[in-house]
Scaffold this active site. Structure first.
Site, PDB file in Angstrom:
ATOM      1  CD  GLU A 141      -2.602  -0.170   0.191  1.00  0.00           C
ATOM      2  OE1 GLU A 141      -3.143   1.462  -0.324  1.00  0.00           O
ATOM      3  OE2 GLU A 141      -4.033  -1.780  -0.451  1.00  0.00           O
ATOM      4  CE1 TYR A 168      -6.757   3.842  -0.334  1.00  0.00           C
ATOM      5  CE2 TYR A 168      -4.056   3.793   0.390  1.00  0.00           C
ATOM      6  CZ  TYR A 168      -5.018   2.876  -0.368  1.00  0.00           C
ATOM      7  OH  TYR A 168      -5.186   2.188  -1.146  1.00  0.00           O
ATOM      8  CG  ASP A 222      -7.593   4.824  -4.315  1.00  0.00           C
ATOM      9  OD1 ASP A 222      -8.493   4.668  -4.454  1.00  0.00           O
ATOM     10  OD2 ASP A 222      -6.867   4.185  -5.334  1.00  0.00           O
TER      11      ASP A 222
END
Ligand code: SF4
Length: 357
Positions: A34, A117, A135
């Site tokens: 990520e 996020y 996102d």
């Protein structure tokens, strides 16, 4: 589970790409993926992720690595503060959490480089907790599903997106749902010319019904991208070149470079600019011998044209007291992490004998 989530998960189960972080999806691997995927395309990330995992197969290995090695494996991926923060966070997790990534969204947020996020992505994908990810891909999908006409970034739009994402997120398989929305945005609901005929959500998409999908999301007009003229010195001495390490914070933090800087209004020539920059940065006086190459590069918020020059130190100049510089043979430049333009200069120096000034 709501009908949209069920349709999307059915599509995801049949179409999800095989990605290295999806096989053996440990919290550590999900976290690293990520971080790498922020601002970066999946195809670009895959080889970086695989090399990173070969070298740092677990959090402890990353925490105990030295910073130079982490930066070398990150070289070319950009946004180097991500690598610094990942490394710092791994050390923190090893010290405070016995090497196990914390399980809660609130604790994840305390780690360097982890914002809402990434905390949502780890909490939902690694620990199956219901936190929606928002996102750029998710935003685009939701904006089109709702046919929202406000420009990106307006508070009312952001509030609406947050509420919608919460409302859609199923309690079962929240991590798969988040990944499904992101993957739909990346492969089907693409920024330009979305592939609506292949979309599992076509029958409930308001933008498709209105024919507005190609004009959404709306954006404010972007200001023009600034362009800077920059100089860099390839200072040679005894078949070696001088490189300097950039400060840890800021653009290309911690990477090595051929020293130099931006052309200012008071500089009467590129050579004059380079002499001033080397004097201000390193306290050294140089002779600018001849041009070595011209390089163009676009960063996120500006572009540069960089003029590199072969240079020598004036007699009596010494680098002995400078801790952030090294004299290296061209063959050794590979051992130092660099940004794209400096790497191009380094490769050219390695391909041909060091030119005589
Ligand atoms: Fe996006 Fe088209 Fe699907 Fe709507 S129908 S979500 S615009 S791909």
């Amino acid at each position: 589970m709501n009908a949209l989530a069920a349709d999307l998960l059915r599509w995801y189960d049949a179409n999800a790409r095989v990605l290295p972080w999806r096989s053996n999806p440990s919290p550590y691997r999900i976290w690293v993926s990520e971080v790498m995927l922020q601002q970066t395309q999946v195809e670009t990330v895959i080889p970086y992720f695989e090399r990173f995992m070969q070298r740092f197969s677990n959090l402890e290995a990353l925490a105990k690595a030295n910073q130079a090695e982490v930066l070398q494996l990150w070289e070319g991926l950009g946004y180097y503060s991500r690598a610094h923060n990942l490394h710092k966070a791994a050390q923190l997790v090893l010290q405070k959490h016995e090497g196990q990534l914390p399980h809660t969204y609130a604790e994840l947020l305390t780690l360097p480089g982890v914002g809402s996020y990434i905390a949502s992505a780890i909490a939902s994908i690694a620990f199956q907790q219901p936190f929606p990810t928002l996102d750029a891909n998710c935003r685009r999908v939701y904006i089109r599903l709702l046919n929202l006409q406000a420009p990106l970034g307006t508070p009312a739009l952001e509030r609406k997106l947050g509420e919608y994402a919460e409302q859609l997120l199923p309690q079962e398989r929240p991590g798969d749902f988040n990944q499904a929305v992101m993957e739909l945005g990346e492969r089907i609901c693409t920024p330009k010319t979305p592939l609506c005929e292949q979309c599992p959500l076509q029958n409930i998409c308001q933008a498709f019904a209105q024919g507005t999908q190609n004009s959404l999301p709306q954006r404010y007009a972007k200001p023009p991208v600034p362009h800077y003229t920059v100089t860099a010195a390839v200072i040679t001495q005894d078949q070696q070149v001088l490189i300097a390490q950039r400060p840890a914070n800021g653009l290309l933090g911690g990477l090595w470079e051929f020293p130099g800087g931006k052309l200012e209004p008071q500089d009467v020539s590129l050579e004059d600019c380079l002499k001033r920059e080397i004097r201000e940065e390193l306290g050294l006086e140089i002779t600018v011998e001849k041009e070595f190459g011209v390089y163009h590069h676009a960063y996120t918020h500006f572009k540069i044209t960089l003029h590199a020059f072969l240079c020598t130190l004036l007699p009596g100049q010494s680098t002995d007291s400078l801790r952030h510089v090294r004299w290296v043979k061209p063959a050794q430049l590979t051992d130092f992490a660099m940004g794209k333009v400096d790497r191009q200069i380094a490769r050219r120096l390695q391909q041909s004998p060091l030119p005589a000034p």
